[in-house]
Design a protein around this motif. Structure first.
Motif, short mmCIF file in Angstrom:
data_model
loop_
_atom_site.label_atom_id
_atom_site.label_comp_id
_atom_site.label_asym_id
_atom_site.label_seq_id
_atom_site.Cartn_x
_atom_site.Cartn_y
_atom_site.Cartn_z
N GLN A 60 -81.79 79.45 65.53
CA GLN A 60 -82.43 78.34 64.84
C GLN A 60 -82.63 78.69 63.35
O GLN A 60 -82.85 77.83 62.54
N GLY A 82 -92.87 75.41 70.10
CA GLY A 82 -91.57 75.37 69.42
C GLY A 82 -91.24 76.62 68.62
O GLY A 82 -91.01 76.54 67.42
N SER A 84 -91.82 70.69 77.27
CA SER A 84 -92.03 69.93 76.03
C SER A 84 -93.49 69.95 75.64
O SER A 84 -94.38 69.86 76.50
N ALA A 85 -93.71 70.02 74.33
CA ALA A 85 -95.09 69.99 73.81
C ALA A 85 -95.78 68.69 74.16
O ALA A 85 -97.01 68.61 74.18
N ALA A 98 -95.44 76.08 64.26
CA ALA A 98 -94.83 76.28 62.94
C ALA A 98 -93.68 75.29 62.78
O ALA A 98 -92.62 75.44 63.39
N THR A 99 -93.92 74.27 62.00
CA THR A 99 -92.96 73.18 61.71
C THR A 99 -92.25 72.68 62.97
O THR A 99 -91.05 72.46 62.96
N TRP A 149 -90.36 82.74 66.56
CA TRP A 149 -91.28 82.85 65.41
C TRP A 149 -92.32 81.75 65.49
O TRP A 149 -91.96 80.58 65.59
N GLU A 176 -90.44 75.84 74.56
CA GLU A 176 -89.31 75.14 73.95
C GLU A 176 -88.77 74.16 74.98
O GLU A 176 -88.72 74.48 76.16
N GLY A 207 -88.56 78.38 68.47
CA GLY A 207 -87.17 78.43 67.95
C GLY A 207 -86.43 79.69 68.37
O GLY A 207 -85.75 79.72 69.38
C1 LIG Z 1 -88.05 73.70 62.65
S1 LIG Z 1 -87.99 74.50 64.19
C2 LIG Z 1 -89.24 75.73 63.99
C3 LIG Z 1 -89.02 76.94 64.84
C4 LIG Z 1 -89.97 78.11 64.62
N1 LIG Z 1 -91.34 77.75 64.89
C5 LIG Z 1 -89.84 78.64 63.22
O1 LIG Z 1 -90.75 78.41 62.41
O2 LIG Z 1 -88.84 79.29 62.95
C6 LIG Z 1 -88.70 73.35 65.28
C7 LIG Z 1 -88.72 73.80 66.73
O3 LIG Z 1 -89.41 72.83 67.50
C8 LIG Z 1 -88.77 72.75 68.75
N2 LIG Z 1 -89.06 71.48 69.44
C9 LIG Z 1 -88.44 70.29 69.33
N3 LIG Z 1 -88.94 69.41 70.21
C10 LIG Z 1 -89.90 70.05 70.90
C11 LIG Z 1 -90.78 69.68 71.97
N4 LIG Z 1 -90.75 68.45 72.48
N5 LIG Z 1 -91.62 70.61 72.45
C12 LIG Z 1 -91.67 71.87 71.92
N6 LIG Z 1 -90.87 72.27 70.91
C13 LIG Z 1 -89.99 71.38 70.41
C14 LIG Z 1 -87.29 72.86 68.39
O4 LIG Z 1 -86.49 73.16 69.51
C15 LIG Z 1 -87.33 73.94 67.34
O5 LIG Z 1 -87.14 75.21 67.86
#
Ligand SMILES: C[S@@+](CC[C@H](N)C(=O)[O-])C[C@H]1O[C@@H](n2cnc3c(N)ncnc32)[C@H](O)[C@@H]1O
Length: 368
Positions: free
Chosen positions: A36, A79, A127-128, A144-145, A84, A100, A81
């Protein structure tokens, strides 16, 4: 509302020539990436490099999360990724659980945990927006984002509140689109699918509207000339995990895409992400019941600014042994400073009100 327009014309071509089915960010984007973060996360894929200001930012943000969580034992990371911040928070807590929604990201986190020998971080596919954890089962939640990438950010925040114990802390970083000086940023790439068709990836980010539109369009060009051009672009884009070419610079690619007609398109999937406006996010959190909601600067930015100054002053090598201490200090500062433009928020689930002691009955014989 006026239809959004793209400088390259690709968005208009998508509306004219395709009928995208709705997808989510996980399937459309994150589950397709081997890493990611292009395998560049300091502390996960590469060692911390004290000469790099972006590594100072990452390190200080970890300190900021650690300090925010106030010694939390059990932490949920939404999430992660590639892992992290889970894998870097793990040494500071009893257990970190990262979630995730898809198998690829979950496996990437597990692989990184195994490679780094982090035993107290585990990763689950979930899922969150629908957490499979009991109420009040975590001391802290970090995101984190990631919340803005979920299909229902409000549901994800509600779930975060539910699984936090009373008094627990939510520490969340979010992508701040509004500050981008470019009103529209586009990115595009194309690659060959296993069945010989082509996959066009396109993203348009509208900073003022806090919106991002992502598309994946499967095309099988009817014209051999167009197909040859797409094939050559697919070779040039090979290795792109996510669209990152600016269509205004890659004019040949853009022209080729714009020449495709509806008959060339097999399937299209699309996604509209609504990013957070900081003030609305703070109101949403308060509306969910969170207390002490603060939009803060966060530790990352002060640390990166400090490192840049040190680079300019040619003192970065001298400061290297102090990197961790300085990053921690920046985290303390960043947590104290309010900043609605920081892309950082901290909030607390209100502690359970102390049980009221029953009023003592007046002792016999004494006057009340
Ligand atoms: C921008 S990335 C950030 C990843 C990590 N936290 C970082 O800062 O490197 C967003 C992450 O949110 C995850 N994500 C997307 N939909 C999600 C969901 N419904 N529940 C949990 N995580 C989710 C994505 O798979 C992705 O890994």
């Amino acid at each position: 509302m006026p239809r959004p327009t793209s400088p390259s014309g690709i968005l208009e071509w998508i509306s004219r020539s395709t009928r995208p089915r709705a997808a989510d960010a996980s399937t459309l984007r994150f589950e397709r990436m081997a890493s990611q973060s292009a395998a560049g996360m300091p502390g996960i894929h590469v060692p911390l490099d004290p000469r790099r200001p972006d590594h100072w930012r990452q390190r200080a943000l970890i300190w900021d999360y650690v300090l925010s969580l106030e010694g939390a034992h059990r932490v949920l990371d939404i999430g992660p990724g590639d892992g992290w911040p889970s894998l870097l928070l793990a040494p500071h807590c009893s257990e970190v659980v990262g979630i995730e929604p898809g198998p690829r990201r979950t496996a990437a986190c597990r692989d990184n945990a195994a490679r780094l020998r982090v035993a107290n971080a585990r990763f689950e596919e979930m899922s969150a927006c629908a957490l499979g954890f009991r109420d009040a089962s975590f001391d802290g939640v970090v995101a984190a984002t990631s919340i803005e990438q979920t299909p229902e950010p409000a549901a994800a925040l509600r779930e975060a509140f539910r699984v936090l114990r009373p008094g627990g802390v939510l520490r969340m970083s979010f992508e701040l689109l509004g500050d981008d000086p470019e009103p529209v940023r586009e990115a595009v790439s194309v690659r060959r699918a296993v069945d010989g068709s082509y996959l066009v990836d396109y993203t348009a980010t509208f900073s003022r509207a806090y919106e991002q539109r992502d598309f994946m369009i499967e095309v099988a060009p009817l014209s051999p000339a167009v197909e040859r051009r797409l094939a050559s672009w697919a070779e040039r884009c090979a290795g792109d995990e996510y669209p990152h070419r600016d269509p205004r610079l890659e004019r040949g690619l853009t022209r080729t895409i714009l020449e495709l007609g509806p008959g060339d398109v097999r399937r299209a999937r699309g996604l509209l992400l609504r990013h957070f406006r900081p003030d609305r996010l703070a109101r949403t959190l308060a509306g969910l019941g969170f207390a002490d909601v603060r939009l803060i600067a966060g530790g990352g930015r002060p640390a990166e600014m400090l490192a840049r100054d040190l680079v300019r002053a040619e003192r970065i090598a001298a400061a290297a042994p102090l990197m961790d201490d300085l990053c921690r200090a920046c985290a303390v500062v960043g947590l104290a400073l309010e900043d609605p433009r920081g892309g950082q928020v901290i909030a607390r689930k209100p502690p359970r009100p102390a049980a009221r002691r029953p009023a003592r009955a007046p002792a016999r014989g004494r006057r009340a």
